[in-house]
Motif scaffolding. Structure first.
Motif, PDB file in Angstrom:
ATOM      1  N   GLY A 640      -0.998  -6.749   6.042  1.00 15.13           N
ATOM      2  CA  GLY A 640      -0.025  -5.631   6.293  1.00 15.13           C
ATOM      3  C   GLY A 640      -0.560  -4.302   6.704  1.00 15.13           C
ATOM      4  N   ALA A 641       0.344  -3.143   6.871  1.00 12.18           N
ATOM      5  CA  ALA A 641      -0.078  -2.174   7.542  1.00 12.18           C
ATOM      6  C   ALA A 641      -0.876  -1.163   6.575  1.00 12.18           C
ATOM      7  CB  ALA A 641       1.270  -1.287   7.825  1.00 12.18           C
ATOM      8  N   GLY A 642      -0.673  -1.264   5.275  1.00 12.94           N
ATOM      9  CA  GLY A 642      -1.158  -0.543   4.223  1.00 12.94           C
ATOM     10  C   GLY A 642      -2.570   0.115   4.626  1.00 12.94           C
ATOM     11  N   ASP A 643      -3.487  -0.854   4.954  1.00 14.03           N
ATOM     12  CA  ASP A 643      -5.040  -0.679   5.318  1.00 14.03           C
ATOM     13  C   ASP A 643      -4.992   0.565   6.482  1.00 14.03           C
ATOM     14  OD1 ASP A 643      -5.695  -2.343   3.657  1.00 14.03           O
ATOM     15  OD2 ASP A 643      -6.883  -3.674   5.082  1.00 14.03           O
ATOM     16  N   PHE A 644      -4.211   0.590   7.177  1.00 10.99           N
ATOM     17  CA  PHE A 644      -4.201   1.605   8.377  1.00 10.99           C
ATOM     18  C   PHE A 644      -3.792   3.110   8.097  1.00 10.99           C
ATOM     19  CE2 PHE A 644      -4.016  -2.672  10.372  1.00 10.99           C
ATOM     20  CZ  PHE A 644      -5.131  -2.648  11.052  1.00 10.99           C
ATOM     21  N   PHE A 645      -2.945   3.044   6.996  1.00  6.95           N
ATOM     22  CA  PHE A 645      -2.215   4.553   6.497  1.00  6.95           C
ATOM     23  C   PHE A 645      -3.249   5.271   5.524  1.00  6.95           C
ATOM     24  CE2 PHE A 645       1.067   2.367   8.766  1.00  6.95           C
ATOM     25  CZ  PHE A 645       1.925   3.699   8.883  1.00  6.95           C
ATOM     26  N   GLY A 646      -4.271   4.622   4.852  1.00  4.61           N
ATOM     27  CA  GLY A 646      -5.211   5.281   3.909  1.00  4.61           C
ATOM     28  C   GLY A 646      -3.918   5.673   2.992  1.00  4.61           C
ATOM     29  N   LYS A 647      -3.333   4.360   2.280  1.00  3.37           N
ATOM     30  CA  LYS A 647      -2.436   4.864   1.110  1.00  3.37           C
ATOM     31  C   LYS A 647      -1.242   5.522   1.632  1.00  3.37           C
ATOM     32  CE  LYS A 647      -5.119   2.464  -1.675  1.00  3.37           C
ATOM     33  NZ  LYS A 647      -6.297   2.796  -2.144  1.00  3.37           N
ATOM     34  N   LYS A 648      -0.139   5.308   0.918  1.00  3.19           N
ATOM     35  CA  LYS A 648       1.072   5.912   1.201  1.00  3.19           C
ATOM     36  C   LYS A 648       1.058   7.297   1.499  1.00  3.19           C
ATOM     37  CE  LYS A 648       3.133   2.559  -1.515  1.00  3.19           C
ATOM     38  NZ  LYS A 648       3.914   2.303  -2.778  1.00  3.19           N
ATOM     39  N   GLN A 649       0.278   8.082   2.398  1.00  3.15           N
ATOM     40  CA  GLN A 649       0.380   9.261   2.400  1.00  3.15           C
ATOM     41  C   GLN A 649       1.566   9.945   3.022  1.00  3.15           C
ATOM     42  OE1 GLN A 649      -2.737  10.586   5.293  1.00  3.15           O
ATOM     43  NE2 GLN A 649      -2.668   8.964   6.488  1.00  3.15           N
ATOM     44  N   TRP A 650       2.239   9.367   3.676  1.00  6.79           N
ATOM     45  CA  TRP A 650       3.624   9.829   4.213  1.00  6.79           C
ATOM     46  C   TRP A 650       4.719   9.790   3.171  1.00  6.79           C
ATOM     47  CZ3 TRP A 650       3.263   7.987   9.723  1.00  6.79           C
ATOM     48  CH2 TRP A 650       2.029   8.502  10.462  1.00  6.79           C
ATOM     49  N   GLY A 651       4.449   9.148   1.879  1.00  9.16           N
ATOM     50  CA  GLY A 651       5.536   9.098   1.260  1.00  9.16           C
ATOM     51  C   GLY A 651       6.458   7.777   1.727  1.00  9.16           C
ATOM     52  N   LEU A 652       5.977   6.647   2.418  1.00 10.17           N
ATOM     53  CA  LEU A 652       6.803   5.678   2.726  1.00 10.17           C
ATOM     54  C   LEU A 652       6.852   4.704   1.803  1.00 10.17           C
ATOM     55  CD1 LEU A 652       5.332   5.524   6.317  1.00 10.17           C
ATOM     56  CD2 LEU A 652       7.443   6.923   5.800  1.00 10.17           C
ATOM     57  N   THR A 653       8.201   3.985   1.975  1.00  6.15           N
ATOM     58  CA  THR A 653       8.381   2.811   0.912  1.00  6.15           C
ATOM     59  C   THR A 653       7.710   1.769   1.434  1.00  6.15           C
ATOM     60  OG1 THR A 653      10.338   2.212   2.125  1.00  6.15           O
ATOM     61  CG2 THR A 653      10.608   3.726   0.410  1.00  6.15           C
ATOM     62  N   ASP A 654       7.359   0.716   0.598  1.00  5.94           N
ATOM     63  CA  ASP A 654       6.904  -0.317   0.925  1.00  5.94           C
ATOM     64  C   ASP A 654       7.549  -1.178   1.873  1.00  5.94           C
ATOM     65  OD1 ASP A 654       4.807  -0.077  -0.736  1.00  5.94           O
ATOM     66  OD2 ASP A 654       5.629  -1.496  -2.451  1.00  5.94           O
ATOM     67  N   ILE A 655       8.791  -1.267   1.991  1.00  2.00           N
ATOM     68  CA  ILE A 655       9.468  -1.741   2.872  1.00  2.00           C
ATOM     69  C   ILE A 655       9.393  -1.335   4.315  1.00  2.00           C
ATOM     70  CG2 ILE A 655      12.295  -2.190   3.669  1.00  2.00           C
ATOM     71  CD1 ILE A 655      12.938  -1.882   0.883  1.00  2.00           C
ATOM     72  N   THR A 656       9.268   0.188   4.449  1.00  2.00           N
ATOM     73  CA  THR A 656       8.851   0.766   5.782  1.00  2.00           C
ATOM     74  C   THR A 656       7.414   0.348   6.131  1.00  2.00           C
ATOM     75  OG1 THR A 656      10.087   2.656   5.080  1.00  2.00           O
ATOM     76  CG2 THR A 656       8.896   2.821   6.932  1.00  2.00           C
ATOM     77  N   MET A 657       6.568   0.325   5.173  1.00  2.00           N
ATOM     78  CA  MET A 657       5.131  -0.112   5.539  1.00  2.00           C
ATOM     79  C   MET A 657       5.060  -1.569   6.198  1.00  2.00           C
ATOM     80  SD  MET A 657       3.191   2.091   4.573  1.00  2.00           S
ATOM     81  CE  MET A 657       1.779   1.718   4.057  1.00  2.00           C
ATOM     82  N   LYS A 658       6.212  -2.542   5.573  1.00  2.00           N
ATOM     83  CA  LYS A 658       5.771  -3.738   6.142  1.00  2.00           C
ATOM     84  C   LYS A 658       6.464  -3.762   7.644  1.00  2.00           C
ATOM     85  CE  LYS A 658       5.722  -6.745   2.042  1.00  2.00           C
ATOM     86  NZ  LYS A 658       6.559  -5.938   0.884  1.00  2.00           N
ATOM     87  N   SER A 659       7.485  -3.106   7.417  1.00  2.00           N
ATOM     88  CA  SER A 659       8.302  -2.957   8.852  1.00  2.00           C
ATOM     89  C   SER A 659       7.546  -2.356  10.087  1.00  2.00           C
ATOM     90  CB  SER A 659       9.624  -2.439   8.759  1.00  2.00           C
ATOM     91  OG  SER A 659       9.793  -1.822   7.777  1.00  2.00           O
ATOM     92  N   LEU A 660       6.608  -1.418   9.741  1.00  2.00           N
ATOM     93  CA  LEU A 660       5.856  -0.956  10.832  1.00  2.00           C
ATOM     94  C   LEU A 660       4.831  -1.826  11.482  1.00  2.00           C
ATOM     95  CD1 LEU A 660       4.606   2.562   9.128  1.00  2.00           C
ATOM     96  CD2 LEU A 660       6.410   2.190  10.845  1.00  2.00           C
ATOM     97  N   ALA A 661       4.871  -3.085  10.893  1.00  2.00           N
ATOM     98  CA  ALA A 661       4.047  -4.187  11.635  1.00  2.00           C
ATOM     99  C   ALA A 661       4.976  -5.184  12.476  1.00  2.00           C
ATOM    100  CB  ALA A 661       3.287  -5.069  10.481  1.00  2.00           C
ATOM    101  N   ASN A 662       6.306  -4.766  12.365  1.00  2.00           N
ATOM    102  CA  ASN A 662       7.352  -5.501  13.147  1.00  2.00           C
ATOM    103  C   ASN A 662       7.516  -5.044  14.491  1.00  2.00           C
ATOM    104  OD1 ASN A 662       9.562  -6.659  13.927  1.00  2.00           O
ATOM    105  ND2 ASN A 662      10.454  -6.780  11.900  1.00  2.00           N
ATOM    106  N   LEU A 663       6.863  -5.520  15.406  1.00  2.00           N
ATOM    107  CA  LEU A 663       6.874  -4.674  16.718  1.00  2.00           C
ATOM    108  C   LEU A 663       8.335  -4.715  17.441  1.00  2.00           C
ATOM    109  CD1 LEU A 663       5.346  -3.672  19.170  1.00  2.00           C
ATOM    110  CD2 LEU A 663       5.207  -5.976  20.040  1.00  2.00           C
TER     111      LEU A 663
END
Ligand code: ADP
Ligand code: MG
Length: 703
Positions: A640-663
Motif C-alpha cells: 500500500g501507499a503508506g510507506d511512501f507518505f511517511g505516515k499520515k502527514q497530510w491527515g488523509l484517511t486510510d481509504i484515501t491512502m489505499k485509493s492513491l495506489a489506484n491508477l
C-alpha cells in the motif's frame, strides 16, 4: 448543529469524551462523521438458536429468561450469567466483569445477541456477545446488521462511536457537497450524505464499495485540485530567464572524468529548457541511488553562474552538505566558480579560492560574500533559510532529498531589497526514492517530473543473498576478510532498543535491536571498531559517527534505517540487513545502494527472521531486480501507499491512502480536476471546494 459544531456540544459528549476524542484527532461533528470504519462484521442475518452450531458467528433474537451476577472469588471476577430462549431452544450467555449489564438487561424482554457460539457443559453458550434491545422490527445499531468497527482509543469503543455517529446521521441531513454537481451526475456518485450513511451503516457490502469510491474520489480530487492550483500559481510568478550557455556546458562535459549517460543528458536538457522560461521551474528529478543526480544539478548550477546568478543547494544533514561541497568542488574545479559551505552551529566555513583549493573563512565573511554576489553556489542544511542569509541574486534552488518547498519559502530566499520585482528562484528537487507513477501524480502533481532511468555504465551489480541462521557464521567470516582488506561494513537492524515497544507492538518483539546487535558484534569482532547510529541520537552525535565512518575510523557501522538518505562511502562493500522482511522493497533497495559505489565488488546479505510465502515473494523480488522503480511498484501493490507518505502527514484517511495506489481512480480524479480548473481557475463558483483546497494547502506544506 452543523458540521463545524464542536464535539462537546453534541448530546452525550462532555469534557471527558472531548479529551478522549481529541486523541483520535476528532474535534467536530465533521471529524466524527469522517472517522471511517476500518472493518465490518456481518451480523445482518438473524439465525435461530435451534440451528446454531459450535464456532458459528451469529446474531440471534431471544428472550431473557433469567439473569444474575455471580462472584468468582478466586479469580476476583464478576460473572454475569443469563439464560436466553429463542422458540424452544435455550442457551447460556456469559459476560465477564460487566456487572452493570444487570441494570440494562431485563428478564422477560427480548434482545439481539451477536457473537460466537460455543458448547459448554452441553449448553449452547455465547461469551461476551454484543447485546442490544430489539426495537420494533428495525435492525439494531450493534447487532442484526452489517456492523462497523472503528479505530478506537482508551475510553472510546466502537460501540460508543456507533451510537454517537448513528445519532448524528439521523440529525444531520443534506451535508453540503464539495464536489461540483456535474461530476456527481457524470460519475453517478452518491450524495455526500448518502455516502456517509452507507459507509457507517451499510445495508450490504455493495453499499460500502459505492460509498468508499465516492469518498476516496472526493479526497483524491481535492488533492489534485490543490496541486494543479499550485502549479498554476507558480506559473504566474516571475523568474529570471537563464540562457543556455552552450560553450560553458561543452567545456564542463569535456572535462568530466566520465561520459554522461543519455538519461543525464536528457534530464539536464529538460532542466535547462525550464530555466530559460520567465516563470519559475518546479521540477522533480528522480533517479536511483548512484544514477548521478549531482552532476545534473552541477550542470544547472554552472549555467546559472555563467549568467551571473546565484544558486543554493540544500540538503538534510551536515555530513551530506560537506559531501556535496567536496564533490561539486571537484567537478567544477576548472570553472571560475565560488562555492560556499554553510552548516549549522560550526563557525568555520569554507569557500573556494580561485582555481586551486578551498579555504576557511568566517561565517560573517561568507555571508557578506553571499550578499554581494561573490558566492555563486551556497551549499548547506536548513541553515540556508535563516533570515540572516541574504542572497544578491538567487536564481536556482536545488533540494536534495527534501521534496517540497513552496513559493513563499522560495520568495523568502530572495533579497529583501527587491520587493517591487520579486523573482522567484527556479526549483530543482532531487530524490532517490523511486515513486511509482500513480503516486507521483498524487504526491507531486504540482511538479514536472524528470527521470534518470539508467545507471552509469560499468557498475558492478551488488551480489545479493538471502541468508539463514545456519550460515550466519560464514557471513561473519566473509565480513572479517573484507574488513581485513580495508573495506567497511553496514549492519542494518529494524529496532533501536531491545525493550522498546515490546508490549505496544508485539510484531516487533523478535526484531533485532541496534543496541543489542552492537554489543553482540563487538564480541564477535573484538579487534574491529564498531560504531552505532540511530534516530534517537542527537544530530551532532549522528553526524560525528557518520564522519568517523567516512574517515574509516569505524569498520562496521550498526544502524537503524536512518542511514538510508544519500550518504556516499565508496569504501563500504558489505551491507548486512537483519529482519529484512520488515522493510519495504524500495527501502531494502536503498540500503543496498549504500554499497557498490566503487570498483570493488560489493555484497548485500539479507537475514529474514521469518519466511512466510509473502516474505519469500518479496525477497525473491529484491534478488531478481536491481531496478528501484519496479521494486517500488511491487511495494505499492504488496504494502500500500503508506510507506511512501511517511505516515499520515497530510491527515488523509486510510481509504484515501489505499485509493492513491489506484491508477484508474487517480487518473479519473486528475482529469476531472483539470476540467474544473479549466472552467473556473479561481474556483469562484465552488466556494466550499475552495475552502477545502486552502485547508489542504496548509497540510501539504505548499504555503
Ligand atoms: P546520486 O544520484 O545517488 O546522487 P551521485 O550523483 O552521487 O549519485 O553519483 C554517484 C557516483 O557516480 C559519483 O561518484 C559520480 O561521480 C559518479 N557518476 C555520475 N555520473 C556518472 C557517469 N555518467 N558515469 C560514471 N560515473 C558517474
Ligand atoms: Mg545524491
Amino acid at each position: 448543529m452543523n458540521l463545524k459544531t464542536p464535539v462537546e456540544n453534541i448530546q452525550y459528549i462532555g469534557a471527558v469524551y472531548q479529551k478522549r476524542l481529541a486523541k483520535l484527532k476528532i474535534y467536530t461533528v465533521e471529524d466524527l462523521l469522517n472517522h471511517m470504519p476500518d472493518k465490518y462484521d456481518d451480523f445482518s442475518v438473524i439465525s435461530n438458536l435451534s440451528s446454531a452450531e459450535k464456532g458459528q458467528n451469529i446474531t440471534i433474537r431471544a428472550n431473557v429468561v433469567k439473569i444474575e451476577n455471580k462472584r468468582i472469588f478466586k479469580k476476583k471476577m464478576v460473572l454475569t450469567e443469563a439464560v436466553i430462549q429463542d422458540g424452544e431452544t435455550k442457551a447460556k450467555v456469559v459476560w465477564f466483569n460487566q456487572p452493570y449489564l444487570l441494570n440494562s438487561i431485563k428478564e422477560g424482554e427480548e434482545y439481539f445477541f451477536s457473537g460466537k457460539i460455543d458448547i459448554r457443559s452441553k449448553w449452547l453458550t455465547l461469551t461476551n456477545p454484543v447485546v442490544e434491545k430489539t426495537f420494533s422490527k428495525n435492525a439494531g445499531t450493534h447487532t442484526g446488521r452489517i456492523v462497523p468497527t472503528y479505530p478506537e482509543t482508551r475510553g472510546i469503543t466502537s460501540k460508543w462511536l456507533r451510537f454517537v455517529i448513528k445519532n448524528l446521521l439521523q440529525r444531520i441531513d443534506n451535508i453540503p457537497e464539495i464536489l461540483p454537481n456535474e461530476i456527481i451526475k457524470e460519475q453517478k456518485f452518491l450524495t455526500k450524505t448518502d455516502a456517509l450513511k452507507k459507509i457507517h451503516f451499510p445495508d450490504n457490502i455493495d453499499d460500502v464499495k459505492e460509498a468508499k469510491r465516492r469518498i476516496a474520489f472526493e479526497q483524491v480530487y481535492l488533492i489534485q485540485i490543490t496541486l494543479l492550483e499550485e502549479k498554476i500559481r507558480i506559473s504566474r510568478e516571475n523568474a529570471v530567464s537563464i540562457p543556455i550557455n552552450v560553450d560553458a556546458l561543452k567545456k564542463l562535459t569535456a572535462q568530466l572524468p566520465f561520459k554522461l549517460t543519455d538519461s543525464q543528458k536528457k534530464t539536464s536538457w529538460q532542466i535547462l529548457k525550464d530555466m530559460e522560461k520567465k516563470y519559475p521551474m518546479n521540477r522533480l528529478l528522480e533517479g536511483d541511488v548512484g544514477s548521478g543526480k549531482t552532476v545534473v544539478a552541477a550542470i544547472a548550477i554552472v549555467n546559472t553562474a555563467k549568467a551571473k546568478f546565484q544558486s543554493a543547494l540544500m540538503v538534510p544533514t551536515e555530513v551530506l552538505a560537506k559531501q556535496h561541497f567536496k564533490e561539486i568542488f571537484s567537478l567544477l574545479k576548472s570553472f571560475n566558480i565560488n562555492i560556499g559551505l554553510l552548516t549549522g552551529k560550526e563557525d568555520k566555513y569554507y569557500s573556494k579560492k580561485l582555481k586551486n583549493d578551498f579555504i576557511e573563512i568566517s561565517r560573517k565573511k561568507l555571508l557578506e560574500k553571499v550578499l554581494i554576489g561573490d558566492i555563486d553556489l551556497l551549499i548547506g542544511t536548513h541553515a540556508l533559510i535563516q533570515d540572516k542569509v541574504k542572497f544578491n541574486n538567487l536564481a536556482l534552488v536545488v533540494l536534495d532529498e527534501q521534496h517540497r518547498f513552496g513559493v513563499k519559502q522560495r520568495a523568502k530566499l530572495v533579497s529583501r531589497d527587491r520587493k517591487e520585482d520579486v523573482r522567484i528562484p527556479h526549483l530543482l528537487s532531487m530524490t532517490a526514492t523511486p515513486i511509482p507513477r500513480t503516486l507521483a501524480l498524487s504526491l507531486y502533481g504540482d511538479l514536472d517530473l524528470s527521470l534518470i532511468t539508467q545507471l552509469p555504465k560499468g557498475r558492478k551489480k551488488v551480489l545479493t543473498k538471502i541468508v539463514f541462521e545456519k550460515d550466519r557464521a560464514n557471513v561473519y567470516a566473509f565480513t572479517k576478510k573484507q574488513v581485513q582488506k580495508g573495506k567497511q561494513v553496514f549492519v542494518i537492524c529494524p529496532r533501536i532498543d531491545p525493550d522498546e515497544n515490546k508490549e505496544e507492538n508485539s510484531r516487533w518483539t523478535n526484531a533485532k535491536a541496534v543496541k543489542e546487535e552492537y554489543e553482540r558484534l563487538q564480541k564477535i569482532f573484538p579487534k574491529f571498531n564498531i560504531g552505532i547510529i540511530h534516530g534517537k541520537m542527537g544530530i551532532k552525535e549522528k553526524e560525528r559517527t557518520m564522519q568517523d565512518f567516512k574517515n574509516k575510523k569505524i569498520n562496521i557501522l550498526v544502524s537503524t534505517s536512518v542511514i538510508e538518505v544519500g550518504i556516499d562511502v565508496p569504501n563500504a562493500t558489505v551491507m548486512i540487513i537483519e529482519g529484512a522482511e520488515r522493510f519495504g522493497l524500495a527501502q531494502l533497495h536503498q540500503f543496498r545502494g549504500r554499497v557498490g559505489r566503487s570498483k570493488s565488488q560489493s555484497y548485500c546479505f539479507l537475514f529474514p527472521e521469518s519466511f512466510s510465502p509473502k516474505t519469500k515473494k518479496r525477497m525473491a523480488a529484491i534478488l531478481s531486480s536491481a531496478d528501484g522503480f519496479s521494486l517500488a511498484e511491487q511495494d505499492l501493490k504488496l504494502r500500500g501507499a503508506g510507506d511512501f507518505f511517511g505516515k499520515k502527514q497530510w491527515g488523509l484517511t486510510d481509504i484515501t491512502m489505499k485509493s492513491l495506489a489506484n491508477l484508474e481512480l487517480v487518473q479519473l480524479a486528475r482529469e476531472s480536476a483539470i476540467k474544473t480548473i479549466e472552467k473556473d481557475v479561481s474556483l469562484k463558483g465552488h466556494p466550499l471546494l475552495k475552502l477545502k483546497v486552502n485547508e489542504l494547502r496548509k497540510n501539504m506544506h505548499l504555503e
